[in-house]
Design a protein around this motif. Structure first.
Motif, short mmCIF file in Angstrom:
data_model
loop_
_atom_site.label_atom_id
_atom_site.label_comp_id
_atom_site.label_asym_id
_atom_site.label_seq_id
_atom_site.Cartn_x
_atom_site.Cartn_y
_atom_site.Cartn_z
N ARG A 172 0.83 -1.20 0.00
CA ARG A 172 0.00 0.00 0.00
C ARG A 172 0.87 1.26 0.00
O ARG A 172 0.64 2.20 -0.76
CB ARG A 172 -0.92 -0.02 1.23
CG ARG A 172 -2.10 0.92 1.07
CD ARG A 172 -2.98 1.00 2.31
NE ARG A 172 -2.95 -0.18 3.16
CZ ARG A 172 -3.58 -0.24 4.34
NH1 ARG A 172 -4.25 0.81 4.78
NH2 ARG A 172 -3.53 -1.31 5.07
N THR A 173 1.90 1.25 0.85
CA THR A 173 2.81 2.40 0.90
C THR A 173 3.53 2.58 -0.43
O THR A 173 3.72 3.70 -0.90
CB THR A 173 3.84 2.21 2.03
OG1 THR A 173 3.16 2.12 3.28
CG2 THR A 173 4.81 3.37 2.08
N ALA A 174 3.93 1.45 -1.04
CA ALA A 174 4.66 1.53 -2.31
C ALA A 174 3.83 2.21 -3.38
O ALA A 174 4.32 3.10 -4.10
CB ALA A 174 5.07 0.13 -2.77
N TRP A 175 2.54 1.82 -3.51
CA TRP A 175 1.73 2.39 -4.57
C TRP A 175 1.29 3.82 -4.27
O TRP A 175 1.26 4.66 -5.17
CB TRP A 175 0.51 1.49 -4.86
CG TRP A 175 0.90 0.31 -5.66
CD1 TRP A 175 1.00 -0.99 -5.25
CD2 TRP A 175 1.32 0.33 -7.03
NE1 TRP A 175 1.45 -1.78 -6.27
CE2 TRP A 175 1.64 -1.01 -7.38
CE3 TRP A 175 1.45 1.32 -7.99
CZ2 TRP A 175 2.09 -1.36 -8.65
CZ3 TRP A 175 1.90 0.98 -9.26
CH2 TRP A 175 2.21 -0.34 -9.59
N VAL A 176 0.98 4.11 -3.02
CA VAL A 176 0.65 5.50 -2.66
C VAL A 176 1.85 6.41 -2.91
O VAL A 176 1.72 7.49 -3.51
CB VAL A 176 0.19 5.59 -1.19
CG1 VAL A 176 0.12 7.04 -0.74
CG2 VAL A 176 -1.18 4.93 -1.01
N THR A 177 3.02 5.95 -2.50
CA THR A 177 4.24 6.75 -2.69
C THR A 177 4.59 6.86 -4.16
O THR A 177 4.91 7.96 -4.65
CB THR A 177 5.42 6.13 -1.91
OG1 THR A 177 5.07 6.01 -0.53
CG2 THR A 177 6.66 6.97 -2.05
N GLY A 178 4.53 5.75 -4.87
CA GLY A 178 4.89 5.75 -6.29
C GLY A 178 3.98 6.66 -7.11
O GLY A 178 4.45 7.45 -7.93
N ILE A 179 2.67 6.55 -6.89
CA ILE A 179 1.72 7.37 -7.65
C ILE A 179 1.88 8.84 -7.29
O ILE A 179 1.87 9.72 -8.17
CB ILE A 179 0.28 6.88 -7.40
CG1 ILE A 179 0.08 5.50 -8.02
CG2 ILE A 179 -0.73 7.88 -7.97
CD1 ILE A 179 -1.23 4.84 -7.66
N THR A 180 2.04 9.14 -6.00
CA THR A 180 2.20 10.54 -5.59
C THR A 180 3.47 11.14 -6.18
O THR A 180 3.46 12.27 -6.70
CB THR A 180 2.25 10.65 -4.06
OG1 THR A 180 1.05 10.09 -3.51
CG2 THR A 180 2.36 12.12 -3.63
N TYR A 181 4.57 10.40 -6.12
CA TYR A 181 5.82 10.91 -6.69
C TYR A 181 5.70 11.07 -8.20
O TYR A 181 6.27 12.00 -8.78
CB TYR A 181 6.98 9.98 -6.34
CG TYR A 181 7.73 10.41 -5.10
CD1 TYR A 181 8.91 11.14 -5.19
CD2 TYR A 181 7.25 10.10 -3.83
CE1 TYR A 181 9.60 11.54 -4.06
CE2 TYR A 181 7.94 10.50 -2.68
CZ TYR A 181 9.11 11.21 -2.80
OH TYR A 181 9.78 11.62 -1.67
N ALA A 182 4.98 10.16 -8.86
CA ALA A 182 4.78 10.29 -10.30
C ALA A 182 4.04 11.59 -10.62
O ALA A 182 4.39 12.31 -11.56
CB ALA A 182 4.01 9.09 -10.85
#
Length: 416
Positions: free
Chosen positions: A256-266
């Motif tokens: 969950r953290t990976a996708w929230v972080t990845g999408i936000t950084y994108a």
């Protein structure tokens, strides 16, 4: 060449670990002080080598130094993936600082040399903004790929290994740049150290005689030196925010953290790409590079001061929005600000002047990183999960930003 310049920035920013650096180090048991110390080691290395590396680029050849920089990154990223203790991590950070020192300012100087050779000097903000936008697009794509890698592997270590591949491809790209982009270097015929020393003497003489250059460096320290450290704290903010999501409740926390972080950084990097491409419009709207940068100093200081308020109020998503706004302003700032350096320095020492600026920023980051880490550790008491209120010290760098803005206020007209 604009395509080649853009390709360099795109590959350079395919650093899959960038969106997860603090989380990856926390996963390995490092507290915030240790993380801050590692960042400080990287910045101190950059500080020690920054000006000599810029002088070396102007003296020996910019292309050679850029290839060396990318090679240092390859070694660094492989070591970051394998290291489990502080000592090898510190060595990796030294290599990271070495890579940063030999590229910062050098590639920008190559771009400006090419623009001068084409008679397109007036396009420097637009061209640099365009190439920087591709750098940010690389970061955006990198964040999404990194999220997939973390989900696939279940940990953060793999993102370091994969980051070495784009740096290697950049070695190939840079090695085939035309020799003419080395600019007006003294050349190896004078001897390596004699040429470097001569370039250093020329650049410091120019700094001594030109007050505007010293002011530009001070502003870089205020807005970019602090942001370099603060920006990575978006990661623990997003980690906290991810736990509040009503969706993906059955998903493992790391995924969950990976996708929230990845999408936000994108989103952050894609928006930064658009901002860089439109920096020249902001400059025109504000009436020139001086008022444009003055407004950005004020806005950045206000937003950074408000981020701790949102964290204390238990509003991590609003705090994340503040980080996004800071990133946008950085990407408006940089193309305009770099152009100001080019206007106030001569061709033969362009890389050295920008290296002096980068060195000053690295000093600021080296001071802020362990200081903020120690303050956050004192607030957390090593509690897990991390409380967002404990991150309030990240607002401290707002003070030099606002001071820099006060020093830039236009003088009032004297009464008649």
């Amino acid at each position: 060449m604009i395509f080649r310049f853009s390709l360099y920035g795109f590959l350079k920013n395919l650093r899959f670990f960038e969106a997860f650096l603090i989380l990856a180090l926390r996963e390995r048991g490092f507290d915030f002080l240790a993380i801050g110390t590692l960042i400080s080691i990287r910045e101190i290395t950059t500080h020690i080598l920054e000006i000599p590396s810029g002088a070396a680029a102007d003296a020996w050849g910019r292309k050679l130094c850029m290839v060396g920089s990318m090679s240092a990154y390859v070694a660094c990223f492989l070591l970051l993936g394998a290291a489990q203790s502080f000592a090898p991590m510190a060595i990796a950070m030294v290599l990271y600082g070495l890579g940063d020192a030999f590229r910062s300012g050098t590639h920008k100087a190559m771009i400006y040399t090419w623009l001068r050779s084409q008679g397109r000097e007036k396009e420097k903000t637009a061209v640099y903004g365009y190439t920087r936008s591709w750098s940010k697009m690389g970061s955006a794509i990198s964040a999404l790929i990194a999220a997939a890698l973390v989900t696939w592997s279940g940990n953060y270590a793999s993102v370091f290994y994969w980051s070495a591949l784009p740096s290697f491809l950049n070695v190939v790209n840079l090695a085939s740049y035309p020799k003419a982009l080395d600019g007006g270097c003294h050349g190896l015929k004078k001897g390596l150290f004699a040429a470097t020393w001569q370039t250093l003497v020329d650049s410091f003489r120019e700094f001594k005689n030109l007050g505007p250059l010293r002011r530009l460096v001070g502003e870089s320290v205020a807005i970019e030196g602090s942001y370099e450290v603060v920006k990575d704290y978006l990661q623990p903010v997003l980690q906290t925010a991810a736990l509040t999501l009503p969706v993906m409740a059955a998903t493992p926390a790391v995924h969950r953290t990976a996708w929230v972080t990845g999408i936000t950084y994108a989103v952050v990097f894609a928006a930064g790409s658009a901002a860089s491409r439109r920096a020249h419009r902001w400059e025109s709207t504000c009436g020139g590079n001086e008022p444009a940068t003055r407004h950005l100093l004020l806005l950045s200081g206000i937003v950074l001061a408000l981020v701790p308020v949102t964290l204390i109020a238990h509003l991590p998503w609003l705090a994340a929005g503040g980080f996004v706004a800071l990133g946008l302003m950085q990407n408006l700032w940089r193309p305009i600000h770099v152009g100001r350096f080019d206007e106030n320095s001569s061709e033969g020492i362009g890389a050295t002047v920008l290296s002096v600026e980068a060195q000053a920023k690295s000093v600021a980051a080296a001071v802020w990183a362990p200081l903020l880490g120690a303050c956050i550790d004192a607030s957390t008491a090593n509690s897990e999960p991390l409380s967002p209120q404990a991150l309030w010290p990240i607002g401290l760098p707002a003070l030099p930003l606002l001071i820099a803005w006060l020093c830039r206020r236009p003088a009032k007209m004297a009464p008649a």
